[in-house]
Design a protein around this motif. Structure first.
Motif, PDB file in Angstrom:
ATOM      1  N   SER A 144      52.138  37.650  37.695  1.00  0.00           N
ATOM      2  CA  SER A 144      50.892  38.384  37.453  1.00  0.00           C
ATOM      3  C   SER A 144      49.692  37.577  37.917  1.00  0.00           C
ATOM      4  CB  SER A 144      50.740  38.711  35.968  1.00  0.00           C
ATOM      5  OG  SER A 144      51.773  39.537  35.536  1.00  0.00           O
ATOM      6  N   GLN A 145      49.716  36.282  37.640  1.00  0.00           N
ATOM      7  CA  GLN A 145      48.635  35.410  38.095  1.00  0.00           C
ATOM      8  C   GLN A 145      48.575  35.375  39.616  1.00  0.00           C
ATOM      9  OE1 GLN A 145      49.484  31.652  36.204  1.00  0.00           O
ATOM     10  NE2 GLN A 145      48.575  32.278  34.256  1.00  0.00           N
ATOM     11  N   LEU A 146      49.737  35.280  40.253  1.00  0.00           N
ATOM     12  CA  LEU A 146      49.782  35.284  41.721  1.00  0.00           C
ATOM     13  C   LEU A 146      49.247  36.591  42.292  1.00  0.00           C
ATOM     14  CD1 LEU A 146      53.260  33.670  42.494  1.00  0.00           C
ATOM     15  CD2 LEU A 146      51.020  32.746  43.066  1.00  0.00           C
ATOM     16  N   LEU A 147      49.630  37.699  41.670  1.00  0.00           N
ATOM     17  CA  LEU A 147      49.178  39.001  42.146  1.00  0.00           C
ATOM     18  C   LEU A 147      47.660  39.129  42.014  1.00  0.00           C
ATOM     19  CD1 LEU A 147      50.122  41.767  43.243  1.00  0.00           C
ATOM     20  CD2 LEU A 147      50.156  42.546  40.875  1.00  0.00           C
ATOM     21  N   ARG A 148      47.142  38.719  40.867  1.00  0.00           N
ATOM     22  CA  ARG A 148      45.680  38.780  40.670  1.00  0.00           C
ATOM     23  C   ARG A 148      44.949  37.889  41.663  1.00  0.00           C
ATOM     24  NH1 ARG A 148      46.707  38.583  34.535  1.00  0.00           N
ATOM     25  NH2 ARG A 148      46.767  40.790  34.023  1.00  0.00           N
ATOM     26  N   ALA A 149      45.474  36.684  41.883  1.00  0.00           N
ATOM     27  CA  ALA A 149      44.835  35.755  42.811  1.00  0.00           C
ATOM     28  C   ALA A 149      44.859  36.291  44.241  1.00  0.00           C
ATOM     29  CB  ALA A 149      45.529  34.398  42.755  1.00  0.00           C
ATOM     30  N   SER A 150      45.945  36.978  44.612  1.00  0.00           N
ATOM     31  CA  SER A 150      46.053  37.490  45.981  1.00  0.00           C
ATOM     32  C   SER A 150      45.217  38.738  46.204  1.00  0.00           C
ATOM     33  CB  SER A 150      47.512  37.775  46.338  1.00  0.00           C
ATOM     34  OG  SER A 150      47.992  38.866  45.581  1.00  0.00           O
ATOM     35  N   SER A 151      44.834  39.414  45.127  1.00  0.00           N
ATOM     36  CA  SER A 151      44.056  40.658  45.303  1.00  0.00           C
ATOM     37  C   SER A 151      42.570  40.460  45.061  1.00  0.00           C
ATOM     38  CB  SER A 151      44.593  41.748  44.344  1.00  0.00           C
ATOM     39  OG  SER A 151      44.403  41.362  43.005  1.00  0.00           O
ATOM     40  N   GLN A 152      42.161  39.250  44.710  1.00  0.00           N
ATOM     41  CA  GLN A 152      40.735  39.001  44.508  1.00  0.00           C
ATOM     42  C   GLN A 152      40.058  38.823  45.852  1.00  0.00           C
ATOM     43  OE1 GLN A 152      40.329  35.638  41.936  1.00  0.00           O
ATOM     44  NE2 GLN A 152      40.860  36.794  40.112  1.00  0.00           N
ATOM     45  N   PRO A 153      38.861  39.350  45.985  1.00  0.00           N
ATOM     46  CA  PRO A 153      38.149  39.165  47.238  1.00  0.00           C
ATOM     47  C   PRO A 153      37.799  37.697  47.433  1.00  0.00           C
ATOM     48  CG  PRO A 153      36.757  40.301  45.644  1.00  0.00           C
ATOM     49  CD  PRO A 153      38.108  40.146  45.034  1.00  0.00           C
ATOM     50  N   ARG A 154      37.895  37.266  48.656  1.00  0.00           N
ATOM     51  CA  ARG A 154      37.594  35.869  48.978  1.00  0.00           C
ATOM     52  C   ARG A 154      36.259  35.799  49.701  1.00  0.00           C
ATOM     53  NH1 ARG A 154      43.183  36.270  49.606  1.00  0.00           N
ATOM     54  NH2 ARG A 154      44.302  34.797  48.289  1.00  0.00           N
ATOM     55  N   LEU A 155      35.444  34.845  49.292  1.00  0.00           N
ATOM     56  CA  LEU A 155      34.169  34.631  49.964  1.00  0.00           C
ATOM     57  C   LEU A 155      34.380  33.745  51.179  1.00  0.00           C
ATOM     58  CD1 LEU A 155      31.881  33.958  46.883  1.00  0.00           C
ATOM     59  CD2 LEU A 155      32.091  36.061  48.188  1.00  0.00           C
ATOM     60  N   VAL A 156      33.779  34.139  52.280  1.00  0.00           N
ATOM     61  CA  VAL A 156      33.899  33.353  53.498  1.00  0.00           C
ATOM     62  C   VAL A 156      32.512  32.863  53.864  1.00  0.00           C
ATOM     63  CG1 VAL A 156      34.545  33.389  55.937  1.00  0.00           C
ATOM     64  CG2 VAL A 156      35.830  34.756  54.265  1.00  0.00           C
ATOM     65  N   PHE A 157      32.408  31.564  53.998  1.00  0.00           N
ATOM     66  CA  PHE A 157      31.131  30.985  54.386  1.00  0.00           C
ATOM     67  C   PHE A 157      31.253  30.483  55.811  1.00  0.00           C
ATOM     68  CE2 PHE A 157      31.436  30.537  49.798  1.00  0.00           C
ATOM     69  CZ  PHE A 157      30.228  31.063  49.397  1.00  0.00           C
ATOM     70  N   GLY A 158      30.259  30.689  56.583  1.00  0.00           N
ATOM     71  CA  GLY A 158      30.434  30.216  57.937  1.00  0.00           C
ATOM     72  C   GLY A 158      29.200  30.231  58.671  1.00  0.00           C
ATOM     73  N   LEU A 199      59.663  36.310  30.684  1.00  0.00           N
ATOM     74  CA  LEU A 199      58.237  36.437  30.379  1.00  0.00           C
ATOM     75  C   LEU A 199      57.411  35.412  31.157  1.00  0.00           C
ATOM     76  CD1 LEU A 199      58.378  37.142  26.544  1.00  0.00           C
ATOM     77  CD2 LEU A 199      57.656  38.734  28.337  1.00  0.00           C
ATOM     78  N   VAL A 200      57.926  34.203  31.307  1.00  0.00           N
ATOM     79  CA  VAL A 200      57.244  33.180  32.113  1.00  0.00           C
ATOM     80  C   VAL A 200      57.087  33.683  33.546  1.00  0.00           C
ATOM     81  CG1 VAL A 200      57.512  30.884  33.155  1.00  0.00           C
ATOM     82  CG2 VAL A 200      57.952  31.198  30.725  1.00  0.00           C
ATOM     83  N   ALA A 201      58.156  34.233  34.095  1.00  0.00           N
ATOM     84  CA  ALA A 201      58.096  34.751  35.465  1.00  0.00           C
ATOM     85  C   ALA A 201      57.081  35.891  35.574  1.00  0.00           C
ATOM     86  CB  ALA A 201      59.482  35.213  35.915  1.00  0.00           C
ATOM     87  N   ASP A 214      58.758  27.471  38.669  1.00  0.00           N
ATOM     88  CA  ASP A 214      59.046  27.218  40.074  1.00  0.00           C
ATOM     89  C   ASP A 214      59.515  28.545  40.665  1.00  0.00           C
ATOM     90  OD1 ASP A 214      59.572  25.481  42.424  1.00  0.00           O
ATOM     91  OD2 ASP A 214      61.644  26.107  42.024  1.00  0.00           O
ATOM     92  N   ARG A 215      58.668  29.150  41.431  1.00  0.00           N
ATOM     93  CA  ARG A 215      58.877  30.519  41.886  1.00  0.00           C
ATOM     94  C   ARG A 215      60.244  30.757  42.531  1.00  0.00           C
ATOM     95  NH1 ARG A 215      57.219  34.469  45.895  1.00  0.00           N
ATOM     96  NH2 ARG A 215      56.590  36.280  44.680  1.00  0.00           N
ATOM     97  N   PRO A 247      54.741  39.120  44.931  1.00  0.00           N
ATOM     98  CA  PRO A 247      54.570  39.251  43.489  1.00  0.00           C
ATOM     99  C   PRO A 247      54.666  40.686  42.971  1.00  0.00           C
ATOM    100  CG  PRO A 247      52.667  38.143  44.467  1.00  0.00           C
ATOM    101  CD  PRO A 247      53.618  38.471  45.564  1.00  0.00           C
ATOM    102  N   GLY A 248      54.209  41.656  43.722  1.00  0.00           N
ATOM    103  CA  GLY A 248      54.273  43.046  43.271  1.00  0.00           C
ATOM    104  C   GLY A 248      55.698  43.545  43.125  1.00  0.00           C
ATOM    105  N   VAL A 249      56.515  43.303  44.139  1.00  0.00           N
ATOM    106  CA  VAL A 249      57.924  43.711  44.108  1.00  0.00           C
ATOM    107  C   VAL A 249      58.666  42.935  43.025  1.00  0.00           C
ATOM    108  CG1 VAL A 249      60.077  43.729  45.441  1.00  0.00           C
ATOM    109  CG2 VAL A 249      57.931  44.385  46.539  1.00  0.00           C
ATOM    110  N   ALA A 250      58.409  41.637  42.948  1.00  0.00           N
ATOM    111  CA  ALA A 250      59.054  40.801  41.936  1.00  0.00           C
ATOM    112  C   ALA A 250      58.705  41.293  40.536  1.00  0.00           C
ATOM    113  CB  ALA A 250      58.642  39.345  42.114  1.00  0.00           C
ATOM    114  N   LEU A 251      57.449  41.628  40.312  1.00  0.00           N
ATOM    115  CA  LEU A 251      57.028  42.091  38.990  1.00  0.00           C
ATOM    116  C   LEU A 251      57.735  43.369  38.572  1.00  0.00           C
ATOM    117  CD1 LEU A 251      53.216  41.326  38.902  1.00  0.00           C
ATOM    118  CD2 LEU A 251      54.902  40.641  37.193  1.00  0.00           C
TER     119      LEU A 251
END
Length: 101
Positions: A87-101, A80-82, A29-30, A46-50
């Motif tokens: 790390s998962q949050l950071l990776r998810a936030s830095s992945q490119p997102r596909l936009v369909f429209g 280590l859990v944190a 629980d963040r 997540p970057g600062v927290a890490l």
């Protein structure tokens, strides 16, 4: 100077600690976890927290290796859990997102 991904990739700890931390990921629980280690409101990204968590984990690991009797495994696992979750949050936030429209 290392970047965050280098710290993540270079982190090596005993298998038992890593397995215990992985087992506990679902209960992360963040706001609650991070408040234990950094009483900052609002909770940092997540970057600062890490970066703060890496410092805390390094201190905890040094205590473990020193074998002084002050080492608290449950606290080490919690950190280590944190780190894993942030790390998962950071990776998810830095992945490119596909936009369909």
């Amino acid at each position: 100077m290392k970047d965050i991904n280098s710290y993540i990739n270079d982190l090596r700890r005993p298998k038992l600690l890593v397995h215990a931390a992985r087992h506990s990921l679902a209960g992360y629980d963040r706001p609650t976890h991070l408040a234990r280690y950094m009483p900052i409101d609002p909770v940092p990204g997540p970057g600062v927290a890490l970066m703060k968590l890496f410092d805390l984990e390094r201190e905890m690991n040094d205590t473990r290796l020193a074998k002084t009797g002050t080492y608290i495994p449950s606290r080490h696992i919690d950190i280590l859990v944190a780190i894993m979750s942030e790390s998962q949050l950071l990776r998810a936030s830095s992945q490119p997102r596909l936009v369909f429209g």
